[in-house]
Design a protein around this motif. Structure first.
Motif, PDB file in Angstrom:
ATOM      1  N   PRO A 101       0.817  -1.234   0.000  1.00  0.00           N
ATOM      2  CA  PRO A 101       0.000   0.000   0.000  1.00  0.00           C
ATOM      3  C   PRO A 101       0.841   1.270   0.000  1.00  0.00           C
ATOM      4  O   PRO A 101       0.493   2.252  -0.671  1.00  0.00           O
ATOM      5  N   VAL A 102       1.961   1.262   0.763  1.00  0.00           N
ATOM      6  CA  VAL A 102       2.824   2.445   0.778  1.00  0.00           C
ATOM      7  C   VAL A 102       3.393   2.702  -0.611  1.00  0.00           C
ATOM      8  O   VAL A 102       3.393   3.840  -1.106  1.00  0.00           O
ATOM      9  N   SER A 103       3.875   1.647  -1.264  1.00  0.00           N
ATOM     10  CA  SER A 103       4.433   1.800  -2.608  1.00  0.00           C
ATOM     11  C   SER A 103       3.374   2.270  -3.597  1.00  0.00           C
ATOM     12  O   SER A 103       3.644   3.124  -4.455  1.00  0.00           O
ATOM     13  N   TYR A 104       2.172   1.722  -3.480  1.00  0.00           N
ATOM     14  CA  TYR A 104       1.091   2.091  -4.399  1.00  0.00           C
ATOM     15  C   TYR A 104       0.701   3.559  -4.235  1.00  0.00           C
ATOM     16  O   TYR A 104       0.531   4.290  -5.223  1.00  0.00           O
ATOM     17  N   MET A 105       0.591   4.007  -2.985  1.00  0.00           N
ATOM     18  CA  MET A 105       0.222   5.412  -2.748  1.00  0.00           C
ATOM     19  C   MET A 105       1.330   6.360  -3.209  1.00  0.00           C
ATOM     20  O   MET A 105       1.054   7.423  -3.780  1.00  0.00           O
ATOM     21  N   LEU A 106       2.592   5.966  -2.985  1.00  0.00           N
ATOM     22  CA  LEU A 106       3.700   6.816  -3.417  1.00  0.00           C
ATOM     23  C   LEU A 106       3.755   6.930  -4.929  1.00  0.00           C
ATOM     24  O   LEU A 106       4.068   7.996  -5.472  1.00  0.00           O
ATOM     25  N   SER A 107       3.453   5.845  -5.626  1.00  0.00           N
ATOM     26  CA  SER A 107       3.508   5.867  -7.090  1.00  0.00           C
ATOM     27  C   SER A 107       2.464   6.810  -7.690  1.00  0.00           C
ATOM     28  O   SER A 107       2.607   7.246  -8.836  1.00  0.00           O
ATOM     29  N   LYS A 108       1.425   7.145  -6.934  1.00  0.00           N
ATOM     30  CA  LYS A 108       0.375   8.032  -7.425  1.00  0.00           C
ATOM     31  C   LYS A 108       0.617   9.494  -7.059  1.00  0.00           C
ATOM     32  O   LYS A 108      -0.143  10.369  -7.466  1.00  0.00           O
TER      33      LYS A 108
ATOM     34  N   ILE B  96       8.907  -2.756  -5.178  1.00  0.00           N
ATOM     35  CA  ILE B  96       7.504  -2.632  -5.596  1.00  0.00           C
ATOM     36  C   ILE B  96       7.244  -1.236  -6.142  1.00  0.00           C
ATOM     37  O   ILE B  96       6.582  -1.063  -7.182  1.00  0.00           O
ATOM     38  N   TYR B  97       7.765  -0.235  -5.462  1.00  0.00           N
ATOM     39  CA  TYR B  97       7.587   1.150  -5.921  1.00  0.00           C
ATOM     40  C   TYR B  97       8.230   1.356  -7.289  1.00  0.00           C
ATOM     41  O   TYR B  97       7.639   2.017  -8.162  1.00  0.00           O
ATOM     42  N   SER B  98       9.419   0.805  -7.501  1.00  0.00           N
ATOM     43  CA  SER B  98      10.106   1.001  -8.775  1.00  0.00           C
ATOM     44  C   SER B  98       9.332   0.395  -9.938  1.00  0.00           C
ATOM     45  O   SER B  98       9.418   0.885 -11.071  1.00  0.00           O
ATOM     46  N   VAL B  99       8.563  -0.669  -9.680  1.00  0.00           N
ATOM     47  CA  VAL B  99       7.733  -1.273 -10.734  1.00  0.00           C
ATOM     48  C   VAL B  99       6.447  -0.478 -10.925  1.00  0.00           C
ATOM     49  O   VAL B  99       6.039  -0.192 -12.060  1.00  0.00           O
ATOM     50  N   LEU B 100       5.796  -0.112  -9.828  1.00  0.00           N
ATOM     51  CA  LEU B 100       4.518   0.597  -9.934  1.00  0.00           C
ATOM     52  C   LEU B 100       4.674   1.962 -10.587  1.00  0.00           C
ATOM     53  O   LEU B 100       3.798   2.401 -11.341  1.00  0.00           O
ATOM     54  N   VAL B 101       5.777   2.660 -10.297  1.00  0.00           N
ATOM     55  CA  VAL B 101       5.950   4.010 -10.828  1.00  0.00           C
ATOM     56  C   VAL B 101       6.196   3.996 -12.334  1.00  0.00           C
ATOM     57  O   VAL B 101       6.022   5.018 -13.007  1.00  0.00           O
ATOM     58  N   LYS B 102       6.583   2.829 -12.881  1.00  0.00           N
ATOM     59  CA  LYS B 102       6.865   2.721 -14.306  1.00  0.00           C
ATOM     60  C   LYS B 102       5.727   2.056 -15.090  1.00  0.00           C
ATOM     61  O   LYS B 102       5.890   1.770 -16.275  1.00  0.00           O
ATOM     62  N   LEU B 103       4.603   1.803 -14.441  1.00  0.00           N
ATOM     63  CA  LEU B 103       3.490   1.160 -15.132  1.00  0.00           C
ATOM     64  C   LEU B 103       2.969   2.041 -16.261  1.00  0.00           C
ATOM     65  O   LEU B 103       2.942   3.272 -16.153  1.00  0.00           O
ATOM     66  N   ASP B 104       2.550   1.402 -17.328  1.00  0.00           N
ATOM     67  CA  ASP B 104       1.961   2.109 -18.464  1.00  0.00           C
ATOM     68  C   ASP B 104       0.519   2.473 -18.113  1.00  0.00           C
ATOM     69  O   ASP B 104      -0.359   1.611 -18.054  1.00  0.00           O
ATOM     70  N   HIS B 105       0.284   3.745 -17.856  1.00  0.00           N
ATOM     71  CA  HIS B 105      -1.051   4.178 -17.422  1.00  0.00           C
ATOM     72  C   HIS B 105      -2.096   4.053 -18.528  1.00  0.00           C
ATOM     73  O   HIS B 105      -3.304   4.071 -18.241  1.00  0.00           O
TER      74      HIS B 105
ATOM     75  N   ILE C  25      -3.067  -3.966 -12.407  1.00  0.00           N
ATOM     76  CA  ILE C  25      -1.982  -3.423 -11.590  1.00  0.00           C
ATOM     77  C   ILE C  25      -1.244  -4.528 -10.835  1.00  0.00           C
ATOM     78  O   ILE C  25      -0.006  -4.593 -10.852  1.00  0.00           O
ATOM     79  N   LEU C  26      -1.984  -5.398 -10.153  1.00  0.00           N
ATOM     80  CA  LEU C  26      -1.338  -6.435  -9.343  1.00  0.00           C
ATOM     81  C   LEU C  26      -0.505  -7.394 -10.189  1.00  0.00           C
ATOM     82  O   LEU C  26       0.655  -7.668  -9.833  1.00  0.00           O
ATOM     83  N   PRO C  27      -1.024  -7.929 -11.311  1.00  0.00           N
ATOM     84  CA  PRO C  27      -0.167  -8.821 -12.107  1.00  0.00           C
ATOM     85  C   PRO C  27       1.080  -8.127 -12.657  1.00  0.00           C
ATOM     86  O   PRO C  27       2.161  -8.729 -12.693  1.00  0.00           O
ATOM     87  N   LEU C  28       0.949  -6.859 -13.084  1.00  0.00           N
ATOM     88  CA  LEU C  28       2.101  -6.157 -13.644  1.00  0.00           C
ATOM     89  C   LEU C  28       3.133  -5.798 -12.564  1.00  0.00           C
ATOM     90  O   LEU C  28       4.317  -5.644 -12.869  1.00  0.00           O
ATOM     91  N   SER C  29       2.664  -5.657 -11.321  1.00  0.00           N
ATOM     92  CA  SER C  29       3.587  -5.325 -10.237  1.00  0.00           C
ATOM     93  C   SER C  29       4.182  -6.562  -9.579  1.00  0.00           C
ATOM     94  O   SER C  29       4.990  -6.443  -8.658  1.00  0.00           O
TER      95      SER C  29
END
Length: 293
Positions: A74-81, A177-186, A207-211
């Protein structure tokens, strides 16, 4: 060009040979030999007496890894946003404790959790310990025989060991986790929403499978040092929560000097950790293929 690159690789190969390959070979030789140098499997047979230590080590490591994942994702997900400025500040705050010495951080938790530590002093000041004594006395079968406590026992418990693991290794869960989430293709997320997917479905299907590669990396980076730790279990466990790292150190440096048994335990632990990593990697590859399909 290839010859020049090969020359640059020579120092690295030499370093790996001396400080990685050679110690593993020595460990294998010790594990399969007696003190006299004869071949034996007795070292592995004797490990059955330490089943409780193996069980405790993997149990606490798994618990610490799951807690780190429940906090870290959750911390990584919130930071990525968040915006770039907030992300930079958050990364500094997350990595700031890692700039201090590992033992210093663990000793700090000792001063917090010990019987007369900061937490117990706080609980005494706010009356929580008195409230606990009143409730315990009320429900005791013999209130007259109840002995009031003056502190909560936190140091020297498995909970303290797990707390130390989570605190020290949580950044290793957050960062991958943060490094993957921040690079997701929106655009994939927007496409899923345009197709009518709800927020829960977007998270579960996209989101979950890509992360997952970041999750698996975080699990590995937390589980491996947790299962082999010895400083945390010794200091926060109070010497009563022996783990594999403590057992191995005891065989090499303690009064029960037996490097052959210590090498055998280290070899088995390393093999189990490698198998766990291979299983997680295969699981990650399968999930990635499923997402692509």
């Amino acid at each position: 060009m290839k010859n020049k690159l090969s020359l640059f690789a020579v120092p690295y190969v030499g370093w790996m040979s001396i400080f990685v390959v050679a110690p593993i070979i020595i460990m294998v030789v010790y594990a399969f030999s007696t003190a006299a140098g004869d071949f034996t499997l007795e070292n592995f047979a004797r490990m059955g007496t330490y089943t409780a230590v193996f069980t405790r080590s993997f149990k606490l490591a798994i618990i610490a890894t799951l807690i780190a994942l429940l906090i870290g994702y959750p911390v990584s997900y919130m930071l990525s946003k968040e915006g770039p400025q907030v992300q930079r500040i958050a990364m500094v705050l997350i990595m700031l404790p890692m700039w201090m010495n590992f033992l210093l951080r663990t000793y700090s938790w000792m001063s917090i959790l010990e019987n007369n530590g900061l937490l117990n002093q706080l609980f005494q000041q706010i009356g929580l310990i008195d409230l606990y004594n009143q409730i315990a006395m009320h429900f005791a079968s013999d209130p007259a025989a109840y002995v009031p406590i003056d502190h909560f026992q936190m140091i020297g418990t498995q909970g303290a060991v797990v707390l130390g693991m989570v605190y020290n290794y949580l950044p290793f869960m957050i960062l991958p986790i943060y490094s993957v989430l921040v690079k997701l293709d929106h655009s994939l997320i927007e496409a899923a929403r345009d197709l009518g997917a709800s927020s829960v479905q977007v998270f579960r299907k996209v989101i979950l499978p890509l992360s997952l590669p970041g999750v698996l990396s975080g699990i590995t980076m937390v589980f491996v040092p947790s299962v082999s730790t010895f400083a945390i279990s010794r200091l926060l466990g109070g010497g009563t929560q022996m783990m594999l790292g403590d057992l191995i150190e005891q065989q090499f440096l303690g009064g029960a000097y037996n490097p052959q048994l210590g090498a055998a335990i280290a070899l088995v632990m390393m093999a189990i950790v490698v198998v766990c990593m291979l299983v997680m990697n295969r699981f990650g590859d399968g999930e990635e293929q499923a997402v692509m399909l």
